[in-house]
Write a protein that holds these residues in place. Structure first.
Motif, PDB file in Angstrom:
ATOM      1  N   VAL A 142      27.164  19.837 -20.883  1.00 34.19           N
ATOM      2  CA  VAL A 142      25.851  19.303 -21.259  1.00 34.19           C
ATOM      3  C   VAL A 142      25.351  18.300 -20.226  1.00 34.19           C
ATOM      4  CG1 VAL A 142      24.628  17.898 -22.965  1.00 34.19           C
ATOM      5  CG2 VAL A 142      26.135  19.744 -23.717  1.00 34.19           C
ATOM      6  N   LEU A 160      17.247  20.849 -25.698  1.00 31.84           N
ATOM      7  CA  LEU A 160      18.650  20.439 -25.578  1.00 31.84           C
ATOM      8  C   LEU A 160      18.848  19.034 -26.150  1.00 31.84           C
ATOM      9  CD1 LEU A 160      20.972  20.908 -22.498  1.00 31.84           C
ATOM     10  CD2 LEU A 160      20.953  18.779 -23.766  1.00 31.84           C
ATOM     11  N   LYS A 161      17.976  18.111 -25.774  1.00 31.35           N
ATOM     12  CA  LYS A 161      18.118  16.734 -26.247  1.00 31.35           C
ATOM     13  C   LYS A 161      17.877  16.634 -27.752  1.00 31.35           C
ATOM     14  CE  LYS A 161      17.280  14.280 -21.919  1.00 31.35           C
ATOM     15  NZ  LYS A 161      16.427  13.317 -21.169  1.00 31.35           N
ATOM     16  N   ASN A 162      16.943  17.415 -28.266  1.00 29.15           N
ATOM     17  CA  ASN A 162      16.712  17.432 -29.707  1.00 29.15           C
ATOM     18  C   ASN A 162      17.961  17.918 -30.449  1.00 29.15           C
ATOM     19  OD1 ASN A 162      14.088  16.492 -29.564  1.00 29.15           O
ATOM     20  ND2 ASN A 162      13.173  18.532 -29.528  1.00 29.15           N
ATOM     21  N   GLN A 163      18.568  18.971 -29.944  1.00 26.37           N
ATOM     22  CA  GLN A 163      19.758  19.536 -30.575  1.00 26.37           C
ATOM     23  C   GLN A 163      20.970  18.613 -30.415  1.00 26.37           C
ATOM     24  OE1 GLN A 163      19.986  22.439 -32.500  1.00 26.37           O
ATOM     25  NE2 GLN A 163      17.756  22.194 -32.393  1.00 26.37           N
ATOM     26  N   LEU A 164      20.993  17.885 -29.317  1.00 28.05           N
ATOM     27  CA  LEU A 164      22.084  16.942 -29.071  1.00 28.05           C
ATOM     28  C   LEU A 164      22.091  15.822 -30.113  1.00 28.05           C
ATOM     29  CD1 LEU A 164      24.360  16.639 -26.995  1.00 28.05           C
ATOM     30  CD2 LEU A 164      22.805  15.246 -25.602  1.00 28.05           C
ATOM     31  N   ASN A 165      20.922  15.549 -30.684  1.00 25.70           N
ATOM     32  CA  ASN A 165      20.845  14.555 -31.754  1.00 25.70           C
ATOM     33  C   ASN A 165      21.555  15.034 -33.026  1.00 25.70           C
ATOM     34  OD1 ASN A 165      19.373  12.591 -30.338  1.00 25.70           O
ATOM     35  ND2 ASN A 165      17.432  13.607 -30.781  1.00 25.70           N
ATOM     36  N   HIS A 170      25.643  21.620 -30.917  1.00 25.11           N
ATOM     37  CA  HIS A 170      24.257  22.099 -30.969  1.00 25.11           C
ATOM     38  C   HIS A 170      23.579  21.959 -29.601  1.00 25.11           C
ATOM     39  CE1 HIS A 170      24.688  21.953 -35.376  1.00 25.11           C
ATOM     40  NE2 HIS A 170      23.618  22.725 -35.431  1.00 25.11           N
ATOM     41  N   GLY A 171      23.845  20.851 -28.927  1.00 27.96           N
ATOM     42  CA  GLY A 171      23.262  20.648 -27.604  1.00 27.96           C
ATOM     43  C   GLY A 171      23.739  21.689 -26.612  1.00 27.96           C
ATOM     44  N   SER A 174      22.241  25.122 -27.387  1.00 28.97           N
ATOM     45  CA  SER A 174      20.815  25.276 -27.089  1.00 28.97           C
ATOM     46  C   SER A 174      20.607  25.770 -25.663  1.00 28.97           C
ATOM     47  CB  SER A 174      20.062  23.961 -27.314  1.00 28.97           C
ATOM     48  OG  SER A 174      20.358  23.017 -26.314  1.00 28.97           O
ATOM     49  N   TYR A 175      21.438  25.292 -24.730  1.00 31.66           N
ATOM     50  CA  TYR A 175      21.297  25.756 -23.347  1.00 31.66           C
ATOM     51  C   TYR A 175      21.806  27.194 -23.202  1.00 31.66           C
ATOM     52  CZ  TYR A 175      21.809  26.369 -18.373  1.00 31.66           C
ATOM     53  OH  TYR A 175      21.723  26.871 -17.092  1.00 31.66           O
TER      54      TYR A 175
END
Length: 206
Positions: A142, A160-165, A170-171, A174-175
């Motif tokens: 990540v 990516l940043k939204n999912q990392l939250n 999840h982050g 997403s990638y």
């Protein structure tokens, strides 16, 4: 040390500070942008490690070292891999850029004397991730995508940043999902990436 690697360090003196040594090594070979990117990834890995409960020093070290194989041009990487005894998959033969992650692992061990398997494993899958990835694998994966080494803003970064939250998994997913959705236009789909995609998709129930 293999002759191919020994030739790279003939006039290189290590200080014992991995951050400085990686920067000096890459700059000595003319890879100034890669040096900058590697240091940025090291610090981003350390930040993510703090957030997700991984040893911060190991995370930083994996980030600093992940792209040291940049010193080998793409058209030499398959031959270098064969010389170093690295398994070359058909997808890597077709698209040698990807195998740099495996070469970096060997260089981290042989040149910089990194023996911690968690660090070496993270380096060796930082581009593709893999099935049964460790938290450190995902942290470096990540971090490398957040600290994009291309011009402009990464098209996937906001998601990516939204999912990392939500979670590190999840982050990472997403990638991988971003790549998977355009897999028909990719030169290759690395089997490790495919394994990570299906594993995380199932694990996250997505």
């Amino acid at each position: 040390m293999h002759e191919i690697l020994a030739n790279l360090v003939k006039s290189f003196e290590k200080t014992g500070d991995i951050e400085k040594d990686v920067g000096n090594f890459l700059e000595m070979h003319g890879f100034y942008q890669t040096a900058k990117h590697s240091i940025q990834v090291g610090y981003e890995s350390k930040r993510l490690a703090r957030d997700f409960g991984v040893d911060q020093d190991s995370a930083a070290m994996s980030g600093f070292l992940h792209d040291i194989s940049a010193v080998f041009p793409n058209n030499e990487r398959i031959n270098v891999s064969n010389e170093l005894g690295i398994e070359v998959l058909p997808e890597e033969e077709t698209f040698p850029l990807i195998i740099h992650q495996k070469i970096s692992r060997v260089m981290a061990k042989e040149i910089f004397h990194i023996n911690e398997e968690l660090i070496l494993d993270a380096i060796s899958c930082h581009t593709t991730l893999r099935a049964n990835s460790t938290t450190l694998d995902r942290v470096l994966f990540v971090a490398d995508k957040i600290e994009w080494d291309q011009k402009g803003t990464p098209p996937y970064i906001e998601e990516l940043k939204n999912q990392l939250n939500i979670s590190l998994e999840h982050g990472a997913f997403s990638y991988i999902k971003y790549l998977w959705e355009q897999r028909e236009s990719l030169k290759v789909v690395h089997p490790w990436l495919a394994d990570a995609y299906f594993e995380l998709k199932y694990k996250l129930n997505l």
